[in-house]
Enzyme design. Structure first.
Site, PDB file in Angstrom:
ATOM      1  N   TYR A 194       0.009  -6.045  -9.259  1.00 17.22           N
ATOM      2  CA  TYR A 194      -0.859  -6.566  -8.196  1.00 17.22           C
ATOM      3  C   TYR A 194      -1.673  -5.424  -7.586  1.00 17.22           C
ATOM      4  O   TYR A 194      -2.888  -5.511  -7.439  1.00 17.22           O
ATOM      5  CB  TYR A 194      -0.018  -7.261  -7.112  1.00 17.22           C
ATOM      6  N   LEU A 201       7.619 -10.121   5.495  1.00 15.85           N
ATOM      7  CA  LEU A 201       8.513 -10.117   6.654  1.00 15.85           C
ATOM      8  C   LEU A 201       8.287 -11.284   7.627  1.00 15.85           C
ATOM      9  O   LEU A 201       9.225 -12.013   7.965  1.00 15.85           O
ATOM     10  CB  LEU A 201       8.366  -8.777   7.397  1.00 15.85           C
ATOM     11  N   LYS A 209      -6.014  -4.419  -7.484  1.00 14.42           N
ATOM     12  CA  LYS A 209      -6.860  -4.078  -6.320  1.00 14.42           C
ATOM     13  C   LYS A 209      -7.514  -2.717  -6.545  1.00 14.42           C
ATOM     14  O   LYS A 209      -8.710  -2.534  -6.313  1.00 14.42           O
ATOM     15  CB  LYS A 209      -6.020  -4.044  -5.037  1.00 14.42           C
ATOM     16  N   TYR A 251      -6.828  -4.108   3.733  1.00 15.34           N
ATOM     17  CA  TYR A 251      -6.030  -4.736   4.778  1.00 15.34           C
ATOM     18  C   TYR A 251      -4.677  -4.053   4.877  1.00 15.34           C
ATOM     19  O   TYR A 251      -4.058  -3.752   3.858  1.00 15.34           O
ATOM     20  CB  TYR A 251      -5.735  -6.207   4.474  1.00 15.34           C
ATOM     21  N   SER A 307      -6.461  -3.724  -0.326  1.00 17.65           N
ATOM     22  CA  SER A 307      -5.167  -3.619   0.353  1.00 17.65           C
ATOM     23  C   SER A 307      -4.790  -2.163   0.553  1.00 17.65           C
ATOM     24  O   SER A 307      -5.159  -1.297  -0.252  1.00 17.65           O
ATOM     25  CB  SER A 307      -4.123  -4.308  -0.529  1.00 17.65           C
TER      26      SER A 307
END
Ligand code: NAD
Ligand code: UD1
Length: 339
Positions: free
Chosen positions: A150, A201, A154, A178, A125
């Site tokens: 979190y 969102l 990663k 990503y 991410s």
């Protein structure tokens, strides 16, 4: 190639299965369905016109499950999506996040190497950049401080895979960072199906649009951005999925370690997205300005040049496509995969 897809019933996994089959690959999914439904796999099978997607319901922390899978099938590579991903939940339940994401991936990597499968594509991410040192973000941008467990999972898992690849060059590791995946398959039959109140969102916008929530809260309008709201690099999930197919071609060539940003290279503010959604769908999205959300940064968008140069991959869809497809999924499936 025959691909093990962990977490394949989820949002990005299900879309990637479609693109894998479209490219002539086959796949087997392992997923414990902690954040998804097997219905997504039935719908993927319909889209790609096969009777079923081979699926094992199981947890990647369970070595026996993985050993049984690798004994039954021969895999050329693994695309590893399985993990917990809710940022705010990770702050409240750090152990659960470290256990699931770290232990799960460590077990998977060990079983893979024991069975001689050393090709992996990992869902990382843009969060690993923390508050990025440069915008647009290139892969050379140093990793930063993550604001939540979190993000640390990663960042740490990237390090684990880099170290393993350095120690054993039979490994081909592709770390895909990503940016902000939204949108849905153009059929409107698969999409993002968050549990409870959406954190992100676009699912929040679509739930307001479909009448499930009264209004969108815009988290802060005093950032140093053109309209004061946060700017992000939204990418259509189908483009993201195709990035995995491109990464597989790289793995096939024996690429060693590679790291790519998957984004469009364009930043849109929260209000840009609201307006693009209204334009693409004709549906009004009422909103009000709320205080900033803890841990948010002002601006985050990619420089996707490296993926273009080395993978031959570029995002094709624009923000209106993303809004239109998110809406098609939400309006056709107001309760997601639940009937
Ligand atoms: P998702 O929750 O829809 O999919 C993850 C899947 O993994 C789910 O189907 C879940 O049931 C499964 N899973 C979780 N833990 C498991 C375990 N221990 N064993 C077996 N299955 C397990 O999430 P997504 O949006 O599709 O994300 C896929 C991956 O991409 C995740 O690793 C996520 O962290 C990463 N990622 C997502 C985003 C995003 O915005 N969606 C951004 C960056 C990175
Ligand atoms: C978040 C995570 C990131 C994760 C990504 C994908 C944080 C700090 N970051 O990214 O680690 O990889 O999701 O899961 O949570 N917004 C609103 N109202 C809302 C929701 C969001 O105004 O109801 C704003 C946010 O303040 C932000 C933008 O919309 O400016 C995008 O938010 P979101 O979709 O949650 O993604 P990120 O915060 O970029």
């Amino acid at each position: 190639m025959n691909i093990l897809v962990t977490g394949g019933a989820g949002f990005i996994g299900s879309h990637t299965l479609v693109e894998l089959y479209a490219a002539g690959h086959t796949a087997v999914v392992v997923d414990n369905l902690c954040n998804s439904s097997a219905e997504s796999l039935r719908r993927v099978a319909k889209i790609v016109n096969v009777s079923e997607i081979p699926f094992v319901k199981g947890d990647i922390r369970d070595r026996d499950t993985l050993n049984a899978l690798f004994s039954e099938y021969t895999f050329d590579a693994c695309i590893h999506f399985a993990g917990l991903k809710a940022v705010s939940e990770s702050v409240v339940k750090p152990w659960e996040y470290y256990d699931n994401n770290m232990s799960g991936t460590l077990t998977l990597l060990d079983v893979m190497r024991q069975h001689g499968c050393k090709n992996i594509i990992f869902s990382s991410s843009a969060t690993v950049y923390g508050d990025p040192a440069v915008i647009p973000i290139t892969e050379k941008c140093p990793k930063g401080q993550c604001s939540n467990p979190y993000g640390w999972t990663k960042s740490m898992l990237e390090q684990v895979m880099m170290d393993m690849q350095r120690a054993d060059n039979e490994w081909n590791v592709v770390l895909l960072r990503y940016f902000n995946p939204i949108g849905a398959h153009p059929s409107g039959t698969i999409g993002e199906d968050p549990n409870g109140i959406p954190n992100n969102l676009m699912p929040y916008i679509t739930q307001v649009a479909v009448g499930k929530r009264p209004e969108l809260g815009v988290f802060g309008n005093d950032y140093d951005t053109p309209d004061g709201t946060g700017v992000r690099d939204y990418i259509h999930v189908v483009d993201l999925a195709r990035g995995h197919v491109a990464a597989l071609r790289k793995v096939e060539q024996g690429s060693g370690l590679s790291i790519y940003n998957l984004g469009t290279g364009r930043g849109y503010s929260v209000l840009d997205v609201v307006h693009a959604f209204e334009k693409a769908t004709g549906v009004k999205v009422p909103y009000s300005i709320k205080p900033r959300r803890l841990g948010d940064i002002a601006t985050c968008y990619s420089n996707p040049q490296k993926a273009h140069d080395e993978l031959g991959w570029t995002a094709q869809y624009d923000i209106e496509d993303m809004c239109r497809d998110s809406w098609r999924w939400q309006s056709q499936n107001p309760d997601g995969y639940r009937k």
